[in-house]
Design a protein around this motif. Structure first.
Motif, PDB file in Angstrom:
ATOM      1  N   CYS A 204       0.842  -1.193   0.000  1.00  0.00           N
ATOM      2  CA  CYS A 204       0.000   0.000   0.000  1.00  0.00           C
ATOM      3  C   CYS A 204       0.882   1.250   0.000  1.00  0.00           C
ATOM      4  CB  CYS A 204      -0.915   0.017   1.228  1.00  0.00           C
ATOM      5  SG  CYS A 204      -2.221  -1.240   1.183  1.00  0.00           S
ATOM      6  N   TRP A 205       0.297   2.365  -0.411  1.00  0.00           N
ATOM      7  CA  TRP A 205       1.059   3.605  -0.419  1.00  0.00           C
ATOM      8  C   TRP A 205       1.508   3.974   0.991  1.00  0.00           C
ATOM      9  CZ3 TRP A 205       2.946   4.622  -4.816  1.00  0.00           C
ATOM     10  CH2 TRP A 205       2.228   4.399  -5.994  1.00  0.00           C
ATOM     11  N   SER A 206       0.726   3.588   1.984  1.00  0.00           N
ATOM     12  CA  SER A 206       1.097   3.885   3.369  1.00  0.00           C
ATOM     13  C   SER A 206       2.319   3.089   3.828  1.00  0.00           C
ATOM     14  CB  SER A 206      -0.084   3.589   4.305  1.00  0.00           C
ATOM     15  OG  SER A 206      -0.486   2.227   4.203  1.00  0.00           O
ATOM     16  N   ASP A 207       2.712   2.075   3.055  1.00  0.00           N
ATOM     17  CA  ASP A 207       3.900   1.279   3.398  1.00  0.00           C
ATOM     18  C   ASP A 207       5.191   1.931   2.925  1.00  0.00           C
ATOM     19  OD1 ASP A 207       2.301  -0.745   4.519  1.00  0.00           O
ATOM     20  OD2 ASP A 207       2.017  -1.703   2.574  1.00  0.00           O
ATOM     21  N   ILE A 208       5.080   3.007   2.149  1.00  0.00           N
ATOM     22  CA  ILE A 208       6.260   3.701   1.621  1.00  0.00           C
ATOM     23  C   ILE A 208       6.474   4.988   2.407  1.00  0.00           C
ATOM     24  CG2 ILE A 208       7.364   4.696  -0.414  1.00  0.00           C
ATOM     25  CD1 ILE A 208       6.777   1.729  -0.722  1.00  0.00           C
ATOM     26  N   TRP A 210       8.229   8.165   1.977  1.00  0.00           N
ATOM     27  CA  TRP A 210       8.880   8.900   0.909  1.00  0.00           C
ATOM     28  C   TRP A 210      10.053   9.741   1.432  1.00  0.00           C
ATOM     29  CZ3 TRP A 210       7.757   7.454  -3.831  1.00  0.00           C
ATOM     30  CH2 TRP A 210       6.499   6.888  -4.093  1.00  0.00           C
ATOM     31  N   ALA A 211       9.990  10.141   2.686  1.00  0.00           N
ATOM     32  CA  ALA A 211      11.058  10.993   3.239  1.00  0.00           C
ATOM     33  C   ALA A 211      12.365  10.226   3.405  1.00  0.00           C
ATOM     34  CB  ALA A 211      10.610  11.573   4.579  1.00  0.00           C
ATOM     35  N   THR A 212      12.260   8.961   3.811  1.00  0.00           N
ATOM     36  CA  THR A 212      13.477   8.163   4.061  1.00  0.00           C
ATOM     37  C   THR A 212      13.734   7.116   2.979  1.00  0.00           C
ATOM     38  OG1 THR A 212      12.251   6.515   5.360  1.00  0.00           O
ATOM     39  CG2 THR A 212      13.133   8.434   6.541  1.00  0.00           C
ATOM     40  N   GLY A 213      12.709   6.820   2.174  1.00  0.00           N
ATOM     41  CA  GLY A 213      12.856   5.796   1.136  1.00  0.00           C
ATOM     42  C   GLY A 213      12.649   4.382   1.640  1.00  0.00           C
ATOM     43  N   TYR A 214      12.175   4.221   2.859  1.00  0.00           N
ATOM     44  CA  TYR A 214      11.991   2.893   3.425  1.00  0.00           C
ATOM     45  C   TYR A 214      10.639   2.303   3.026  1.00  0.00           C
ATOM     46  CZ  TYR A 214      16.145   2.647   6.364  1.00  0.00           C
ATOM     47  OH  TYR A 214      17.447   2.555   6.808  1.00  0.00           O
ATOM     48  N   VAL A 215      10.629   0.982   2.833  1.00  0.00           N
ATOM     49  CA  VAL A 215       9.388   0.253   2.586  1.00  0.00           C
ATOM     50  C   VAL A 215       9.152  -0.682   3.765  1.00  0.00           C
ATOM     51  CG1 VAL A 215      10.593  -1.547   1.255  1.00  0.00           C
ATOM     52  CG2 VAL A 215       8.126  -1.278   1.011  1.00  0.00           C
ATOM     53  N   ASN A 216       7.914  -0.752   4.202  1.00  0.00           N
ATOM     54  CA  ASN A 216       7.548  -1.583   5.348  1.00  0.00           C
ATOM     55  C   ASN A 216       6.681  -2.742   4.855  1.00  0.00           C
ATOM     56  OD1 ASN A 216       7.093  -2.484   7.970  1.00  0.00           O
ATOM     57  ND2 ASN A 216       5.305  -1.155   8.244  1.00  0.00           N
ATOM     58  N   GLY A 239       9.381 -12.586   7.500  1.00  0.00           N
ATOM     59  CA  GLY A 239       8.712 -11.836   6.434  1.00  0.00           C
ATOM     60  C   GLY A 239       8.408 -10.398   6.802  1.00  0.00           C
ATOM     61  N   ARG A 240       8.194 -10.110   8.088  1.00  0.00           N
ATOM     62  CA  ARG A 240       7.954  -8.731   8.518  1.00  0.00           C
ATOM     63  C   ARG A 240       9.296  -7.999   8.546  1.00  0.00           C
ATOM     64  NH1 ARG A 240       2.979  -7.725  10.966  1.00  0.00           N
ATOM     65  NH2 ARG A 240       3.886  -5.872  11.926  1.00  0.00           N
ATOM     66  N   ARG A 241       9.425  -6.985   7.698  1.00  0.00           N
ATOM     67  CA  ARG A 241      10.723  -6.340   7.582  1.00  0.00           C
ATOM     68  C   ARG A 241      10.583  -4.926   7.042  1.00  0.00           C
ATOM     69  NH1 ARG A 241       9.375  -9.736   3.507  1.00  0.00           N
ATOM     70  NH2 ARG A 241      10.124  -9.377   1.388  1.00  0.00           N
ATOM     71  N   ARG A 242      11.652  -4.185   7.177  1.00  0.00           N
ATOM     72  CA  ARG A 242      11.692  -2.792   6.722  1.00  0.00           C
ATOM     73  C   ARG A 242      13.089  -2.529   6.174  1.00  0.00           C
ATOM     74  NH1 ARG A 242      13.017   2.131   9.337  1.00  0.00           N
ATOM     75  NH2 ARG A 242      11.826   3.933   8.558  1.00  0.00           N
ATOM     76  N   TYR A 243      13.156  -2.017   4.967  1.00  0.00           N
ATOM     77  CA  TYR A 243      14.464  -1.720   4.386  1.00  0.00           C
ATOM     78  C   TYR A 243      14.333  -0.550   3.422  1.00  0.00           C
ATOM     79  CZ  TYR A 243      12.675  -4.612   0.528  1.00  0.00           C
ATOM     80  OH  TYR A 243      11.896  -5.139  -0.486  1.00  0.00           O
ATOM     81  N   GLN A 244      15.469  -0.017   3.034  1.00  0.00           N
ATOM     82  CA  GLN A 244      15.488   1.185   2.203  1.00  0.00           C
ATOM     83  C   GLN A 244      15.530   0.835   0.727  1.00  0.00           C
ATOM     84  OE1 GLN A 244      18.819   3.854   2.938  1.00  0.00           O
ATOM     85  NE2 GLN A 244      17.489   5.633   2.726  1.00  0.00           N
TER      86      GLN A 244
END
Length: 377
Positions: A204-208, A210-216, A239-244
């Protein structure tokens, strides 16, 4: 317990023993005399506990259908739907008419042989066997049968298939073929970041950020047997992760955002705002099989030098291989892929750069003897 009669040996070499439950005569057929006696004792024990003759008439088909219905509450929709296919297409046609009490290891072995002769793939045989074995294990635990007939039967093995990965030039060709496609960003996430099929479709767009470039990544779309695509949990705890994300991925996602705004305007009142990044032209979730057949496979045919039967999962393998060949730390690759680091090491160890010479130097350096030349003044 009633006195047992002596089993009769049949021309086939098996043994048959007759008794009755609730006034209903039944036959027990097993490979050995001991197995006959064991089944007789078990049936009589069940009869003492309340088993009636209608339970003895329960067929494999009846049991499998009730077993499947009872599991709907305890397993994921996708798991239930997959197993139900095995029950309907393979287990019931092959074993359904048998009485549950009569099914034996020989019957299971013959069923597997029949599937092989019918041209069923090793994967299909393996999945059907796993479902039957689980169902029979539950029947054994519930006292409906004496012993799981799958016990002692070798599980069908799928032949080892070497995983394919695109090289750098092939990956560039694939991305070039997808340039300008409305799902270009999706194909980029598959090929470069190795996202799982349904994870990417559930973004979803809320998973991005934009300020840091991270995806959740914390959920995925699930295909259900009766509700289409719905959100569900990720595959496992990794599977639950966050990266740039890099600049190219963010650029493509930004273009998708602009294009989606135009699609929303064109759809008007028909648009369903679910917040998804990758949608149909009216905002609803994409069907994975439609993406595969209508978008991805035609893309492969346009990509020069890329196998036209390459799976999306092999793009995940491509991404993992590229990251490790370029020297990225295994721990970071595991986070990006949402993979168990230990499994990742075993699978891709051959791609990790060989730094043993450097490691040897690092090990010895702290204890290295410093030679000093002394001179007398």
């Amino acid at each position: 317990m009633a006195r047992r009669a002596k089993p009769t040996k049949l021309p086939s070499g098996k043994y048959r023993l007759q008794t009755s439950v609730d006034g209903q005569r039944i036959s027990i057929t097993r490979r050995t005399m001991r197995e006959c006696y064991g089944e007789y004792d078990r049936i009589k024990s069940l009869e003492a506990a309340g088993l009636r003759s209608d339970g003895l008439r329960l067929t494999v088909a009846d049991y499998m259908q009730s077993w499947s219905a009872s599991r709907k509450r305890s397993v994921r929709d996708t798991t239930w739907a997959r197993d139900d296919v095995e029950i309907r297409l393979r287990i019931i046609p092959g074993l359904g008419d048998m009485r549950l009490l009569d099914i034996s290891p020989d019957d299971v072995d013959a069923w597997l042989s029949d599937m092989q002769e019918a041209g069923e793939s090793a994967h299909s045989q393996e999945k059907a066997y796993e479902v039957l074995s689980k169902a029979m294990s539950d029947a054994e635990a519930a006292g409906k049968i004496g012993k799981n007939p799958c016990s002692g039967i070798a599980k069908p093995k799928r032949p080892h298939v070497e995983k394919r990965a695109l090289d750098t030039e092939q990956t560039r060709a694939l991305l070039a073929a997808g340039r300008g496609h409305r799902l270009e960003a999706l194909f980029y996430l598959y090929a470069i970041y190795g996202q799982r099929e349904m994870e990417a479709l559930g973004l979803c767009w809320s998973d991005i950020d934009w300020a840091t470039g991270y995806v959740n990544i914390h959920r995925q779309l699930k295909r259900t047997w009766n509700r289409g695509e719905v959100w569900g949990p990720v595959k496992n705890r990794w599977g639950r992760r966050r990266y740039q994300l890099g600049s190219e991925a963010l650029r493509l996602l930004s273009e998708r955002y602009t294009a989606q705004a135009e699609e929303r305007a064109a759809a008007g009142a028909n648009w369903r705002d679910l917040g998804l990044i990758f949608t149909t032209f009216i905002g609803t979730p994409l069907n994975y099989h439609n993406v595969l057949d209508r978008e991805y496979r035609p893309l492969l045919k346009r990509a020069s030098g890329v196998p036209d039967d390459l799976t999306i999962h092999e793009l995940r393998h491509t991404a993992a291989s590229a990251m490790l060949r370029n020297g990225m730390a295994v721990s970071k690759v595991a986070v990006i892929l949402g993979h168990d680091p230990a499994v990742l090491m075993r699978t891709y160890a051959h791609l990790i750069p060989d730094d043993y010479d450097l490691a040897a130097q690092m090990i010895e350096e702290p204890t290295r003897v410093i030679e000093v030349e002394w001179s007398e003044k």
